[in-house]
Structure formats: C-alpha cells, structure tokens
Design an enzyme around this catalytic site. Structure first.
Site, PDB file in Angstrom:
ATOM      1  CG  ASP A 148      47.293 -13.567  -6.327  1.00 26.52           C
ATOM      2  OD1 ASP A 148      46.970 -14.314  -7.515  1.00 26.52           O
ATOM      3  OD2 ASP A 148      47.710 -14.180  -6.314  1.00 26.52           O
TER       4      ASP A 148
ATOM      5  CE  LYS B 150      42.700 -11.492   5.258  1.00 28.80           C
ATOM      6  NZ  LYS B 150      42.026 -12.162   4.111  1.00 28.80           N
TER       7      LYS B 150
ATOM      8  CE  LYS C 143      49.150 -14.820   3.794  1.00 25.32           C
ATOM      9  NZ  LYS C 143      49.867 -13.308   3.248  1.00 25.32           N
ATOM     10  CG  ASP C 144      43.423 -13.769  -3.249  1.00 23.31           C
ATOM     11  OD1 ASP C 144      45.155 -13.989  -2.516  1.00 23.31           O
ATOM     12  OD2 ASP C 144      43.606 -13.702  -4.128  1.00 23.31           O
ATOM     13  CE  LYS C 145      35.293  -8.378   0.852  1.00 22.99           C
ATOM     14  NZ  LYS C 145      34.583  -7.178   0.090  1.00 22.99           N
TER      15      LYS C 145
END
Length: 633
Positions: free
Chosen positions: A48, A236, A265-267
């Site tokens: 994460d 996203k 948040k995670d990519k």
C-alpha cells in the site's frame, strides 16, 4: 504460532520504484517463463502506498542497464524489519496479486462509517444561480476546423505554453461572447481573453495549466449562503492521490494545498475517496470530466469545512488474487481464519524503503543526534546496482566531500540526495541540521517513524512468541486514549483484539511483563535513552502512540471464481456502473481460478499484511525477486 513458510513469488517488474508504470492501460503483467513444476506463479505483493521510502530511485531518469534483481539484492526482507509470525497455521498457497491494477479496488470509509462510491456525476442545483443555457448548435459552428484542431492540441498539453489567437471578423460584443463560450464549452481546461493588436480584435486562448494562467488567476463570485468548500468523490485508476491532486490543481489554476483529503490511496489500484476544495464550483469540477484521463469527479456538495487527514474510519478493499494454486478447502481455511481471528497488525514493507540503506537506520541516527551519520547513510556509495548518475554522485561525495561537485552529477535535483546536497552547499557541512531541513517535513519525519515502526514490529513478534493470542498480566489496553496495565484477573476477560503495544516515545507507558522490558534493552542497544525521547529539534521529538496487536477485518466475504481471459476485469468498478457496462460474468468452469475477497480495515492498517496472512508469503520485494530469479536459471 505458525512459522513462515518458503513460498515462491512472481515479481511484477513494473512495480519497481523509479520505473514508471504505463498510465491509462490496465494490461496483464508479462509472465516469466516458468518450469512445468511451477504451473502457478506466486504473488508479487505490491505494498500500500501510505508511505514510501525516500530513495534516490524516486528521481526521473532512464535505467542504465542494471537489473531489478541486482537492485533488490541488498534490499530488506520481512525478517529485517521484525515481520516474523503468522496468526494461523493453515497451509499457504500461491497466486498473483495486482496482475491488473483493477484487481485492487479501494473505497474509503468516511467519518459517518459509509463506504464512499462514485455514483452521481450531476451538479447540485442552486436556487440563487440559474444554470448557463446550453449553447445552440449554430453557436458551436463559430470555430473553423483548423481552429478546433489547434485548440485540441492546446487542450491536450501538446502546446501547453503556447496560445491560439483567433481574429474576430465583423467585431461585435455578441460575436466575441459566442467565441469565448464556444471555446470554453468545447475545450474544457482552456481559458480565453480578448486582445487588441494593430486595431484588430483577437480572442486569445491559453491553457489553464500554463504559466500565463497561473500568473494571473481569475477571481470568481461566491454566494454567501453556499458552503465555502466543494466536497466531491474522486475516482482514480493507476494514479496516486497526490498525482491526481496535482493534475486537478493545474487545470483549475490552484495551489495543491487548496485541496484537502482524509488519506492517500494506492497508485496501482482503482480507488474512490472524498476530496474537498476551497471555493471552486461543482460546475468547474464537473467540466474537467471531459478531459481527465483515469480520473472521474462526482457526488458534489457544498460544506463549510475542509477534510482532515485521519478523519476517515477506514477503507473497504475488493481484491482479486489470480491463478491461485490453493484448493477450495485451503482457501476456506485461510479466509475463515482471517475473518474469525485476523492478522498481526505489522507495519508493511513499504514503510522501510527498498534500497541497501533502510530508512530506519537513518531514523536511528537522527534520534541519536548523529548528523554526520545521517549524511553518510544518505550519500555514501552503497552496494547493489543503482542508476548511473546516483553512483557518480555518491562516488564524487566520497572522494571530495564537496556538495556542489556531487550535486552537478545529478540531472534531477528533486531526489533526497539532491535536496540534501543543495542544503549542504547553502548552509555548509557544519550546519547539517539546517541543511537536512531542506527535505520536505514528511520525508524527514518518515525516517524517525520508520525506526519506531521496526521497533514495534520486533516487539510484537516477541510478544506473540512469548504469550500467543491471549491477553496476559502486564499487557496494555486503551481506556479512552489512556493506556491501562492489565492485572492477572483483568487479563482473563480481555481479548487479544483489545490489547495494544506502544511505539516508543516520551508520552507512552510500556507493558510490565518481560517483553515490555525488552523495549529498554532494544533502544539501549541502539544507543537511545528510552527515558529521554525528546529531541533537540522539536520535529524529531517522539511522543509515541499505541497500536493494536491483532486486527480483525470486518465485512469479510470471498469466493473462488473461474475465468479464461486474463485481460478481463473481475471487479465491477463504480465508473463501469455509471457507464452502464455489464458486470463481469464468472464461468462455472475456466482455465484459471481466482480468489476474490472483500474486507474493511481501520486507518493505518496494511492490506498487504492481511494478504500475507492468507497466502503465507514474504511480501518483501527482495525475497520475491530472489525467488523469481531462480525460475530463469
């Protein structure tokens, strides 16, 4: 407690720090050629992206021929950061995590405990403001095809700093208004102004994210009875939160700090979260949907307050692990255990960086006030392959100790090494504390938090080894925000899920059993005084905190699904629902099997640690790379 097992893992090379992922394409990762015995690959567990190690690899630049395996040869394993134990003794199995970024879906859980979804793209109606009428078809025809082509190129950043001038023939105010409206309606992100040159009137179009626009932002009327902050849901794909906010800020001509949010948040994922922005209308935000890639904005409303970091109640995860080798019985055992008991609440591997010099070592040197060691750890030559310009920079520093000479070796000065060298060249080597202050505050604090985290992981592993999964005399629980030491009698009626362990600091107490006393021994061995965690530099004074030992996810569900085509998404996203795209259909039979799981976690909890418990794998990039490399030999 269950011991770690040896499980082989497939590495997705695109996850490497400094190796840009392909934006906008959700394609399966290339698979290594695997011998027949390894029919099913094991998961490259992508961490994460709460905090990343501030390594030199973060700089833009091309690889200079080094292999991923070489880069990771000197990296960390879970053992190095105290991640040692599992809760259950079920047999682990293999699978592929994040084969596609759409296999990892995160929905924020807001302050009210509601899972955030993007399900409404409409703009809220406001009585005091009549909506602008839609342009008539004939109004849109005021632009020639050539003008539309140039404006399209300008809109797509191809000529970001250029401008497009359109001469107003038969000049009237009405004609100019039509041109302004046509450009803004058909090309969101483009601003216009009227200029007079040599007695002739021109409509000049320029990009909203260009320097001209940023130099002269326009003021917008704001009704008094409207909340000052427009809250919206940001959807996203394959983009981290700060990248998304930077894109929005450029289009809207705002500083990024005008946006607020409750967590990053995670990519490499599909994520949905709340964002707030000061005095930007829902109309303006909604217009961006026409030209944003991998981002969608909706569920607009106005409120009188921004969002604050940490206000969220947690995150809800929908995760697909593809190509699993486990039997239905193994999957059932693993998921039943995670639902009933949970997992050890370790800090995940991304907390500690990915290179030969772990972030916690730098953090320890900061806490010891050993600033020469801090500089040495960040700038000295290190084992393992690195980008060539970083190698040259480190060699120059080792040879000359001249920050300006070393800085010249870096094509990009934004990396940690570049920022530190710039500080040293400005303030001198006798003012390292001030020079180190050139790094962003979050980066600097990450080093000391990383040290706290490895101490916590290590002590929790010792606690699990010593006492297992039951509360014992001397353990800590929270009563409100205050820690309380359990008596033997209280321990009998206390759940392991309520016990906490401290991160070291000046404002915490420690368990009174022998494991708690180990904190003092560990910090003493590291040259630190547990009774004096205040630092000469206030930023590095650690108050400490408490963290639950075991986390039990909520809203847990799972199913084993069959599929044939690895290119097809197995999760129905919010955007696909808005587009009325059909939900994925799972076959009763298929070439491949996948585990689709859902669960909710509180803030600052690592989903990869939950997945580690299910699969029984070492989540470190080093371990995965080593195991994967053996498949090629």
């Amino acid at each position: 407690m269950a011991e770690p097992e040896h499980v082989s893992v497939t590495v997705q090379v695109g996850e490497k720090r400094g190796c840009p992922e392909e934006e906008g394409k959700d394609t399966p990762s290339k698979k290594p050629k695997v011998e027949k015995d390894h029919k099913n690959g094991d998961p490259p567990v992508k961490v994460d992206e709460e905090e990343e190690g501030p390594d030199g690899e973060a700089v833009d630049g091309e690889e200079e021929g080094e292999t991923f395996a070489d880069m990771m040869k000197h990296g960390l394993t879970e053992l190095d950061v105290g991640i040692l134990r599992y809760v259950s003794d079920h047999e682990g199995f293999s699978g592929i995590l994040k084969e596609r970024y759409s296999d990892f879906v995160v929905h924020e859980i807001n302050r009210q405990g509601k899972i955030v979804h993007l399900d409404d793209l409409s703009v809220p109606a406001e009585a005091e403001e009549a909506p602008e009428p839609e342009p008539k078809p004939e109004d849109c025809d005021v632009l020639t095809e050539e003008q539309k082509k140039k404006l399209g190129e300008l809109q797509l950043f191809k000529n970001k700093e250029d401008e497009v001038s359109i001469e107003v023939i038969e000049d009237t105010k009405e004609k100019r208004t039509l041109l302004h409206k046509a450009i803004k309606t058909q090309f969101p992100g483009i601003e216009t102004k009227t200029e007079e040159k040599e007695g002739r009137k021109f409509i000049v179009a320029y990009h909203a994210a260009g320097k001209k626009a940023l130099a002269a932002p326009r003021k917008h009327f704001w009704p008094k009875n409207r909340g000052s902050f427009c809250h919206f849901v940001l959807y996203k794909e394959n983009k981290d939160t700060m990248d998304a906010i930077n894109v929005l800020s450029k289009f809207l001509r705002l500083r990024p700090n005008m946006f607020s949010y409750m967590g990053t948040k995670d990519k490499r994922a599909v994520t949905v979260q709340e964002i707030a922005v000061l005095k930007i209308t829902a109309e303006r935000l909604s217009h961006l949907n026409k030209c944003l890639m991998n981002l969608k904005l909706g569920n607009f409303c106005y409120k009188n307050h921004p969002l604050k970091l940490g206000e969220l109640q947690g995150n809800h995860f929908t995760i697909v692990i593809r190509n699993i080798s486990g039997t239905d019985e193994q999957v059932e055992q693993a998921m039943t255990s995670i639902k009933a008991t949970g997992f050890i609440n370790y800090y995940g591997m991304q907390r500690f960086g990915t290179t030969a010099v772990p972030t916690q070592q730098v953090g320890k040197a900061i806490l010891r006030n050993d600033w020469n060691q801090v500089v040495d750890l960040i700038l000295k030559p290190r084992p393992g392959a690195e980008k060539e310009f970083l190698v040259r920079c480190r060699e120059e520093w080792a040879k000359s100790q001249d920050p300006e000479a070393a800085l010249k070796k870096l094509p990009n000065k934004r990396c940690v090494e570049g920022q530190l060298l710039r500080g040293l060249s400005m303030y001198g080597k006798k003012n390292i504390v001030t020079a180190f202050g050139m790094l962003p505050r979050n980066n600097r604090l990450m080093y000391v938090h990383s040290y706290q985290s490895v101490v916590w992981n290590t002590m929790v592993s010792r606690r699990i080894d010593a006492f297992g999964l039951k509360a014992v005399e001397g353990d800590l629980v929270l009563k409100g925000t205050t820690a309380h030491v359990l008596s033997a009698e209280e321990a009998e009626t206390t759940s392991i899920h309520d016990t906490v362990m401290p991160l070291p600091g000046f404002d915490v107490i420690y368990p009174t059993h022998h494991v708690g006393k180990g904190y003092r021994e560990l910090l003493t061995a590291d040259g630190l005084d547990i009774d004096n965690m205040r630092h000469k530099v206030k930023d590095y004074s650690l108050a400490g905190a408490y963290r639950r030992i075991i986390i039990r996810p909520t809203d847990v569900s799972w199913e084993v699904i069959q599929y044939d085509d690895p290119r097809i998404s197995l999760v129905h996203s919010d955007f696909e629902k808005l587009e009325n795209k059909p939900a994925p259909v799972y076959n009763k039979e298929g070439k491949h099997r996948a585990l689709r799981m859902e669960f909710s976690l509180p803030p600052s909890t690592y989903a990869t640690m939950a997945i580690r418990e299910v699969l029984k794998v070492d989540t470190s990039i080093k371990k995965q790379t080593q195991l994967n490399t053996t498949w090629f030999n």
